[in-house]
Design a protein around this motif. Structure first.
Motif, PDB file in Angstrom:
ATOM      1  N   ASP A 175      -2.253  11.771   0.905  1.00 26.66           N
ATOM      2  CA  ASP A 175      -2.569  11.637  -0.514  1.00 26.66           C
ATOM      3  C   ASP A 175      -1.886  12.759  -1.288  1.00 26.66           C
ATOM      4  O   ASP A 175      -1.193  13.603  -0.716  1.00 26.66           O
ATOM      5  CB  ASP A 175      -4.077  11.578  -0.738  1.00 26.66           C
ATOM      6  CG  ASP A 175      -4.815  12.865  -0.396  1.00 26.66           C
ATOM      7  OD1 ASP A 175      -4.191  13.947  -0.401  1.00 26.66           O
ATOM      8  OD2 ASP A 175      -6.029  12.803  -0.118  1.00 26.66           O
TER       9      ASP A 175
ATOM     10  N   GLU B 159      -7.133   2.987  -6.040  1.00 25.71           N
ATOM     11  CA  GLU B 159      -5.964   2.230  -6.480  1.00 25.71           C
ATOM     12  C   GLU B 159      -5.087   1.817  -5.304  1.00 25.71           C
ATOM     13  O   GLU B 159      -4.536   0.717  -5.277  1.00 25.71           O
ATOM     14  CB  GLU B 159      -5.158   3.058  -7.484  1.00 25.71           C
ATOM     15  CG  GLU B 159      -5.897   3.269  -8.804  1.00 25.71           C
ATOM     16  CD  GLU B 159      -5.142   4.170  -9.760  1.00 25.71           C
ATOM     17  OE1 GLU B 159      -4.224   4.889  -9.315  1.00 25.71           O
ATOM     18  OE2 GLU B 159      -5.466   4.148 -10.960  1.00 25.71           O
ATOM     19  N   VAL B 160      -4.964   2.687  -4.318  1.00 26.42           N
ATOM     20  CA  VAL B 160      -4.129   2.376  -3.149  1.00 26.42           C
ATOM     21  C   VAL B 160      -4.775   1.306  -2.275  1.00 26.42           C
ATOM     22  O   VAL B 160      -4.104   0.374  -1.797  1.00 26.42           O
ATOM     23  CB  VAL B 160      -3.867   3.653  -2.328  1.00 26.42           C
ATOM     24  CG1 VAL B 160      -3.239   3.308  -0.958  1.00 26.42           C
ATOM     25  CG2 VAL B 160      -2.956   4.606  -3.095  1.00 26.42           C
TER      26      VAL B 160
ATOM     27  N   PHE C 189      -7.370   7.843  -6.669  1.00 26.19           N
ATOM     28  CA  PHE C 189      -6.154   7.633  -5.875  1.00 26.19           C
ATOM     29  C   PHE C 189      -6.380   6.590  -4.786  1.00 26.19           C
ATOM     30  O   PHE C 189      -5.649   5.596  -4.682  1.00 26.19           O
ATOM     31  CB  PHE C 189      -5.709   8.964  -5.247  1.00 26.19           C
ATOM     32  CG  PHE C 189      -4.578   8.826  -4.262  1.00 26.19           C
ATOM     33  CD1 PHE C 189      -3.256   8.847  -4.694  1.00 26.19           C
ATOM     34  CD2 PHE C 189      -4.827   8.683  -2.893  1.00 26.19           C
ATOM     35  CE1 PHE C 189      -2.210   8.719  -3.786  1.00 26.19           C
ATOM     36  CE2 PHE C 189      -3.791   8.543  -1.981  1.00 26.19           C
ATOM     37  CZ  PHE C 189      -2.475   8.562  -2.433  1.00 26.19           C
ATOM     38  N   TYR C 190      -7.406   6.797  -3.961  1.00 21.97           N
ATOM     39  CA  TYR C 190      -7.657   5.871  -2.857  1.00 21.97           C
ATOM     40  C   TYR C 190      -8.106   4.503  -3.360  1.00 21.97           C
ATOM     41  O   TYR C 190      -7.767   3.473  -2.775  1.00 21.97           O
ATOM     42  CB  TYR C 190      -8.697   6.458  -1.896  1.00 21.97           C
ATOM     43  CG  TYR C 190      -8.142   7.561  -1.029  1.00 21.97           C
ATOM     44  CD1 TYR C 190      -7.436   7.267   0.132  1.00 21.97           C
ATOM     45  CD2 TYR C 190      -8.301   8.899  -1.380  1.00 21.97           C
ATOM     46  CE1 TYR C 190      -6.916   8.284   0.926  1.00 21.97           C
ATOM     47  CE2 TYR C 190      -7.782   9.920  -0.599  1.00 21.97           C
ATOM     48  CZ  TYR C 190      -7.083   9.607   0.558  1.00 21.97           C
ATOM     49  OH  TYR C 190      -6.552  10.609   1.333  1.00 21.97           O
TER      50      TYR C 190
ATOM     51  N   ALA D  92       0.830  -1.206   0.000  1.00 19.41           N
ATOM     52  CA  ALA D  92       0.000   0.000   0.000  1.00 19.41           C
ATOM     53  C   ALA D  92       0.866   1.258   0.000  1.00 19.41           C
ATOM     54  O   ALA D  92       0.571   2.228  -0.714  1.00 19.41           O
ATOM     55  CB  ALA D  92      -0.936  -0.003   1.208  1.00 19.41           C
TER      56      ALA D  92
ATOM     57  N   SER E 175       3.879   1.533  -1.185  1.00 16.26           N
ATOM     58  CA  SER E 175       4.466   1.632  -2.526  1.00 16.26           C
ATOM     59  C   SER E 175       3.474   2.234  -3.513  1.00 16.26           C
ATOM     60  O   SER E 175       3.830   3.090  -4.339  1.00 16.26           O
ATOM     61  CB  SER E 175       4.901   0.251  -3.022  1.00 16.26           C
ATOM     62  OG  SER E 175       5.964  -0.258  -2.249  1.00 16.26           O
ATOM     63  N   ARG E 176       2.209   1.823  -3.426  1.00 16.10           N
ATOM     64  CA  ARG E 176       1.184   2.363  -4.326  1.00 16.10           C
ATOM     65  C   ARG E 176       0.960   3.854  -4.080  1.00 16.10           C
ATOM     66  O   ARG E 176       0.717   4.627  -5.010  1.00 16.10           O
ATOM     67  CB  ARG E 176      -0.119   1.572  -4.178  1.00 16.10           C
ATOM     68  CG  ARG E 176      -0.048   0.165  -4.749  1.00 16.10           C
ATOM     69  CD  ARG E 176      -1.421  -0.458  -4.899  1.00 16.10           C
ATOM     70  NE  ARG E 176      -2.052  -0.753  -3.629  1.00 16.10           N
ATOM     71  CZ  ARG E 176      -1.981  -1.924  -2.997  1.00 16.10           C
ATOM     72  NH1 ARG E 176      -1.277  -2.919  -3.523  1.00 16.10           N
ATOM     73  NH2 ARG E 176      -2.609  -2.116  -1.856  1.00 16.10           N
ATOM     74  N   VAL E 177       1.017   4.269  -2.812  1.00 19.10           N
ATOM     75  CA  VAL E 177       0.861   5.689  -2.487  1.00 19.10           C
ATOM     76  C   VAL E 177       1.978   6.501  -3.140  1.00 19.10           C
ATOM     77  O   VAL E 177       1.735   7.533  -3.789  1.00 19.10           O
ATOM     78  CB  VAL E 177       0.868   5.895  -0.954  1.00 19.10           C
ATOM     79  CG1 VAL E 177       1.087   7.366  -0.602  1.00 19.10           C
ATOM     80  CG2 VAL E 177      -0.443   5.405  -0.348  1.00 19.10           C
ATOM     81  N   ARG E 178       3.211   6.050  -2.967  1.00 16.98           N
ATOM     82  CA  ARG E 178       4.347   6.779  -3.539  1.00 16.98           C
ATOM     83  C   ARG E 178       4.295   6.809  -5.068  1.00 16.98           C
ATOM     84  O   ARG E 178       4.588   7.827  -5.697  1.00 16.98           O
ATOM     85  CB  ARG E 178       5.650   6.145  -3.068  1.00 16.98           C
ATOM     86  CG  ARG E 178       5.958   6.407  -1.588  1.00 16.98           C
ATOM     87  CD  ARG E 178       7.191   5.687  -1.152  1.00 16.98           C
ATOM     88  NE  ARG E 178       7.624   6.123   0.183  1.00 16.98           N
ATOM     89  CZ  ARG E 178       8.172   5.317   1.077  1.00 16.98           C
ATOM     90  NH1 ARG E 178       8.354   4.027   0.789  1.00 16.98           N
ATOM     91  NH2 ARG E 178       8.558   5.782   2.256  1.00 16.98           N
ATOM     92  N   GLU E 179       3.914   5.698  -5.664  1.00 19.55           N
ATOM     93  CA  GLU E 179       3.828   5.625  -7.126  1.00 19.55           C
ATOM     94  C   GLU E 179       2.807   6.607  -7.681  1.00 19.55           C
ATOM     95  O   GLU E 179       2.934   7.065  -8.823  1.00 19.55           O
ATOM     96  CB  GLU E 179       3.442   4.205  -7.559  1.00 19.55           C
ATOM     97  CG  GLU E 179       4.556   3.181  -7.375  1.00 19.55           C
ATOM     98  CD  GLU E 179       4.029   1.754  -7.489  1.00 19.55           C
ATOM     99  OE1 GLU E 179       2.800   1.585  -7.711  1.00 19.55           O
ATOM    100  OE2 GLU E 179       4.826   0.812  -7.343  1.00 19.55           O
ATOM    101  N   ARG E 180       1.797   6.952  -6.883  1.00 21.64           N
ATOM    102  CA  ARG E 180       0.717   7.812  -7.350  1.00 21.64           C
ATOM    103  C   ARG E 180       0.827   9.240  -6.834  1.00 21.64           C
ATOM    104  O   ARG E 180      -0.136   9.998  -6.876  1.00 21.64           O
ATOM    105  CB  ARG E 180      -0.629   7.182  -6.957  1.00 21.64           C
ATOM    106  CG  ARG E 180      -0.925   5.946  -7.797  1.00 21.64           C
ATOM    107  CD  ARG E 180      -1.891   5.000  -7.145  1.00 21.64           C
ATOM    108  NE  ARG E 180      -2.142   3.844  -8.023  1.00 21.64           N
ATOM    109  CZ  ARG E 180      -1.308   2.807  -8.133  1.00 21.64           C
ATOM    110  NH1 ARG E 180      -0.195   2.768  -7.409  1.00 21.64           N
ATOM    111  NH2 ARG E 180      -1.585   1.806  -8.958  1.00 21.64           N
TER     112      ARG E 180
END
Length: 269
Positions: free
Chosen positions: A126, A170-171, A167-168, A98, A100-105
């Protein structure tokens, strides 16, 4: 007066095994404060909470409604140079993934993932700066039980509800094929998150046709379900808090330390 929040937990220090099947939904709320004793006294007076010690140390407490744990207080705002605020935590399968997904986005990780006594957690923001947490691990109590005494819901006030929902989503794996994930709908001018049929979060940014509002400071607002919002507001003022906004079914309050929250009538849930 009465009511309100809840948590999640886990077992192993590296990658706790989740024993529940609810993912992407809010599972806990925590207050970052400067003064533990003052916070305990205020929320006991306003919401009727009782307290027990937490395994994390002297600066942490768990709020209780009867036998149910409902919220956490961490008196670490000054020590960790963090804002005084209420923060919602969302249940995830893997804290590392999770984050990693936050940083990627385009989001940021302020703290973690870190291993705590019952699980793994991270404090994130976010891409618009709204702060939230994630939790990997088993819940403190049955999720349905927590929902009965938990916040009525949480609401994200942001500049672009649809961008935030993407955003949320996908995370946190909303509206995915993952078992136990949350459903996302557009209802009454808001993006609405449902888990097992219950509304657990809302995202709002104004009228559908309106441009994103640059004046909004994006933030998650925690709503606590109570019997009498007006009585809670009076108790809050008597104990050093302030009223920011009121309507027949809810009152937006600020505690003496500066944390903002909302008390909402049970029937308005």
């Amino acid at each position: 007066m009465n009511h309100n929040t809840s948590p999640s937990t886990s077992t192993s220090t590296e990658h706790p095994v989740s024993t529940h099947s609810v993912f992407g939904a809010p599972c806990w709320v925590s207050l970052t404060s400067r003064d533990l004793k003052a916070a305990e006294e205020f929320y006991t007076a306003v919401l009727g909470w009782q307290w027990r010690t937490a395994k994390l140390g002297d600066q942490f407490r768990i709020a209780m409604v009867g036998e149910a744990p409902v919220a956490g207080i961490a008196a670490v705002a000054a020590m960790w140079q963090m804002a005084v605020a209420w923060t919602p935590y969302f249940a995830v399968r893997s804290a590392d993934e999770a984050v990693s997904r936050v940083r990627e986005r385009g989001g940021t990780a302020a703290v973690g993932p870190i291993s705590l006594a019952p699980g793994r957690a991270a404090l994130l923001a976010d891409r618009d700066g709204a702060t939230f947490g994630i939790w990997e691990g088993a819940l403190f109590s049955d999720w349905e039980t927590w929902r009965e005494v938990s916040p009525a819901f949480i609401r994200l006030h942001t500049r672009d509800a649809f961008d935030a929902a993407i955003f949320y989503g996908e995370v946190l794996e909303w509206a995915s094929d993952c078992p136990g994930c949350c459903e996302v709908h557009y209802e009454g001018g808001e993006v609405v998150l449902r888990s097992r049929g219950d509304v657990v979060a809302r995202i709002v940014s104004g009228a559908l046709e309106a441009a994103p509002d640059p004046t909004i400071r994006p933030h998650w607002q925690v709503h606590f379900a109570v019997d009498d919002p007006a009585a809670c507001a009076r108790d809050a003022e008597r104990h050093g808090g302030s009223i920011l906004h009121r309507s027949p079914d809810m009152v937006v309050l600020r505690d003496p330390d500066g944390a903002q929250f909302t008390v909402t009538s049970h029937h308005a849930r």
